[in-house]
Enzyme design. Structure first.
Site, PDB file in Angstrom:
ATOM      1  N   ARG A 147      -3.437 -10.188   5.030  1.00  0.00           N
ATOM      2  CA  ARG A 147      -4.057 -10.263   3.706  1.00  0.00           C
ATOM      3  C   ARG A 147      -2.949  -9.452   2.794  1.00  0.00           C
ATOM      4  NH1 ARG A 147      -6.336  -7.029   0.151  1.00  0.00           N
ATOM      5  NH2 ARG A 147      -8.178  -7.786  -0.864  1.00  0.00           N
ATOM      6  N   LYS A 206       0.829  -1.103  -0.193  1.00  0.00           N
ATOM      7  CA  LYS A 206       0.022  -0.107  -0.015  1.00  0.00           C
ATOM      8  C   LYS A 206       1.011   1.281   0.078  1.00  0.00           C
ATOM      9  CE  LYS A 206      -4.654  -1.912   1.426  1.00  0.00           C
ATOM     10  NZ  LYS A 206      -5.254  -2.192   2.496  1.00  0.00           N
TER      11      LYS A 206
HETATM   12  N1  HH2 Z   1      -7.466  -3.926   1.210  1.00  0.00           N
HETATM   13  C1  HH2 Z   1      -8.033  -3.898   0.048  1.00  0.00           C
HETATM   14  C2  HH2 Z   1      -9.004  -4.550  -0.232  1.00  0.00           C
HETATM   15  N2  HH2 Z   1      -9.858  -5.309   0.607  1.00  0.00           N
HETATM   16  N3  HH2 Z   1      -9.843  -6.078   2.665  1.00  0.00           N
HETATM   17  C3  HH2 Z   1      -9.337  -6.082   4.024  1.00  0.00           C
HETATM   18  N4  HH2 Z   1     -10.090  -6.855   5.132  1.00  0.00           N
HETATM   19  N5  HH2 Z   1      -8.531  -5.331   4.374  1.00  0.00           N
HETATM   20  C4  HH2 Z   1      -7.590  -4.416   3.755  1.00  0.00           C
HETATM   21  O1  HH2 Z   1      -6.655  -3.815   4.074  1.00  0.00           O
HETATM   22  C5  HH2 Z   1      -8.316  -4.621   2.381  1.00  0.00           C
HETATM   23  C6  HH2 Z   1      -9.249  -5.384   1.907  1.00  0.00           C
HETATM   24  C7  HH2 Z   1      -7.176  -3.012  -0.846  1.00  0.00           C
HETATM   25  O2  HH2 Z   1      -6.088  -3.744  -1.498  1.00  0.00           O
HETATM   26  P1  HH2 Z   1      -6.251  -4.323  -2.924  1.00  0.00           P
HETATM   27  O3  HH2 Z   1      -7.365  -5.444  -2.946  1.00  0.00           O
HETATM   28  O4  HH2 Z   1      -5.037  -5.052  -3.335  1.00  0.00           O
HETATM   29  O5  HH2 Z   1      -6.664  -3.557  -3.864  1.00  0.00           O
HETATM   30  P2  HH2 Z   1      -7.909  -3.103  -4.825  1.00  0.00           P
HETATM   31  O6  HH2 Z   1      -8.930  -2.593  -3.720  1.00  0.00           O
HETATM   32  O7  HH2 Z   1      -7.718  -1.881  -5.748  1.00  0.00           O
HETATM   33  O8  HH2 Z   1      -8.319  -4.091  -5.275  1.00  0.00           O
END
Ligand code: HH2
Length: 285
Positions: free
Chosen positions: A258, A223
């Site tokens: 995660r 992030k």
């Molecule tokens: N971060 C993201 C998405 N879902 N769920 C939980 N529980 N905790 C988190 O920190 C979290 C999450 C964002 O990251 P990512 O899925 O890599 O990116 P995007 O939302 O752009 O798909």
């Protein structure tokens, strides 16, 4: 061996750790957007993460990156249909990353066991009731505002206390909707309406969140705050930062991680836990 769902829900008591591998079937996620959008590529990536030691595969069909736009339930289900059932068929413990009840229902029908809701049940009033009815586990995450605007000007008087109080209220809301407290996991929502200092305070403040007596999940993976600290602009260059954030969170009581970089985090946790075990032994001997 991968942990069972019951092991994961009890991890805050036993000190076991679980790695949740991220599978974004989206064209626009901030780090891996579009990479695993084709169904074959997505299922192959899930298999790779399972082989690397992922305990959970978290599948999402909507990006929640800062500034992202909403994706309808129908579109999320269309993206998930060729992927999610194939991943559960691999025997993986699957969680569905969605805030919408119809998407959660589709995923649970297809074998998912965990609903990962970044809105903690606030987006769709039916989501917690669906999870409760189906006996699913739920991840309740803190977010200030909505993805579209959350990074505009996040402001807190005491970020750790406010996030703890929010999660405590959402645990009550979940229980009222039929999701027993023992089926819930809490998450401070790294990067969701937080500046660098808020993310650092929350990672440092994990013992305060762990006092809710539920497993704490953290999602620091690649992030932006890691880039702010290291000067690494490209998310792919933030793997070492991700590992450091996970280990420091683990030292403070987080048990579920995660991440996109499953192999790196699994190895790091294995080494860190071995050192802790040796330290505990030498103290007791
Ligand atoms: N971060 C993201 C998405 N879902 N769920 C939980 N529980 N905790 C988190 O920190 C979290 C999450 C964002 O990251 P990512 O899925 O890599 O990116 P995007 O939302 O752009 O798909």
């Amino acid at each position: 061996m991968a942990l069972s769902l019951d092991d994961i829900l009890g991890s805050h008591r036993t000190g076991r750790t679980a790695v949740m591998g991220v599978l974004n079937v989206t064209p626009d996620s901030f780090s891996d957007g579009g990479r695993f959008f084709g169904p074959e590529l997505a299922v192959e990536q899930a298999r790779r993460m399972i082989a690397q030691g992922a305990d959970i595969i978290d599948i999402g069909a909507e990006s929640t990156r800062p500034g992202s736009s909403r994706v309808s339930a129908d579109e999320q289900i269309a993206r998930l249909r060729p992927v999610l059932p194939a991943v559960t068929a691999e025997g993986a413990l699957v969680s569905i990353d969605t805030t919408l009840a119809p998407v959660a229902e589709f995923a649970l029908d297809a074998g998912a066991r965990i609903v990962n809701d970044v809105s903690a049940g606030r987006d769709d009033p039916d989501l917690l009731a669906v999870a409760g009815r189906r006996g699913a586990a739920v991840v309740l995450m803190h977010m200030l505002g909505q993805p579209k605007t959350m990074q505009a000007d996040p402001c807190y008087a005491d970020v750790v206390a406010e996030v703890r109080d929010f999660l405590s209220r959402r645990l009550e809301a979940a229980a009222a909707a039929g999701v027993a407290r023992g089926r819930c996991i809490v998450d401070p929502g790294i990067g969701f309406g937080k500046r660098l200092e808020h993310n650092l305070a929350l990672l440092a403040g994990i013992p305060v969140l762990a006092a809710l007596d539920r497993p704490v999940l953290v999602g620091p993976s690649r992030k932006r705050f890691l880039g702010e600290l290291t000067g690494k602009a490209a998310p792919a260059d933030r793997v070492a930062g991700t590992v450091a954030a996970c280990l420091e969170a683990w030292r403070r009581g987080a048990t579920i991680f995660r991440v996109l970089d499953v192999a790196d985090v699994v190895d790091a946790l294995t080494v860190a836990r071995a050192i802790k075990n040796a330290a505990d032994k030498s103290l007791s001997g």
